[in-house]
Write a protein that holds these residues in place. Sequence first.
Motif, PDB file in Angstrom:
ATOM      1  N   ALA A  86      92.431  86.154  70.958  1.00 50.98           N
ATOM      2  CA  ALA A  86      91.124  85.798  70.002  1.00 50.98           C
ATOM      3  C   ALA A  86      89.795  86.452  70.688  1.00 50.98           C
ATOM      4  O   ALA A  86      89.255  86.462  69.314  1.00 50.98           O
ATOM      5  N   THR A  98      90.230  92.128  68.697  1.00 52.48           N
ATOM      6  CA  THR A  98      89.074  91.390  67.864  1.00 52.48           C
ATOM      7  C   THR A  98      89.015  91.152  66.852  1.00 52.48           C
ATOM      8  O   THR A  98      88.711  90.102  66.306  1.00 52.48           O
ATOM      9  N   GLN A 102      88.523  88.044  63.402  1.00 55.95           N
ATOM     10  CA  GLN A 102      87.457  87.852  62.965  1.00 55.95           C
ATOM     11  C   GLN A 102      87.846  87.466  61.718  1.00 55.95           C
ATOM     12  O   GLN A 102      87.349  86.660  61.219  1.00 55.95           O
ATOM     13  N   ARG A 105      88.817  83.633  60.817  1.00 52.22           N
ATOM     14  CA  ARG A 105      87.638  83.113  61.140  1.00 52.22           C
ATOM     15  C   ARG A 105      86.611  83.127  60.239  1.00 52.22           C
ATOM     16  O   ARG A 105      86.182  82.362  59.749  1.00 52.22           O
ATOM     17  N   LEU A 106      86.774  84.405  59.855  1.00 55.55           N
ATOM     18  CA  LEU A 106      85.291  84.495  58.788  1.00 55.55           C
ATOM     19  C   LEU A 106      86.410  84.391  57.021  1.00 55.55           C
ATOM     20  O   LEU A 106      85.404  83.835  56.160  1.00 55.55           O
TER      21      LEU A 106
END
Length: 153
Positions: A86, A98, A102, A105-106
């Motif tokens: 995460a 990292t 993302q 998450r995007l």
Amino acid sequence: MNVLVAGVGNLFLGDDGFGPAVVRRLAASEQPPGVRVADYGIRGMHLAYDLLAGYDRLVLVDALPGRGGPPAEIVVLEISADDLGAGTFDAHGMDPATVLAQVGRLGGTLPPTYVVGCRAVSVSGGIGLTPPVEAAIPAAVDAVRSLVSKGRA
């Protein structure tokens, strides 16, 4: 097939500038159709957003920690979303794991991803690669070209 070849690293930290040095060498020659070569340096958020364009493959070029193998050794790794933690995201930093985490998450999907890495000799302050890492650039270029052509007819 759309392939992104992304060089990452901080050119002010010696061998950490390996990724940008390799992509500069690659960018000096013609690329196959659908291949984009870019130097992201330490602009992690830029890379994460660019991956939302839907690439079929990502080849990340970066320096690796010197421990675990001989200095200036070229290593090719295949990674997936399962390999990423995460992590705490820093919009001004470039921790590749990292940054790649993302993408999901995007709202995007991480494409098949490979890392062409070189074991750093020194990441102390200063511009310029150490001679062994500089000498490893042609092998890294060959590894990237091999990954770019993988699966192309």
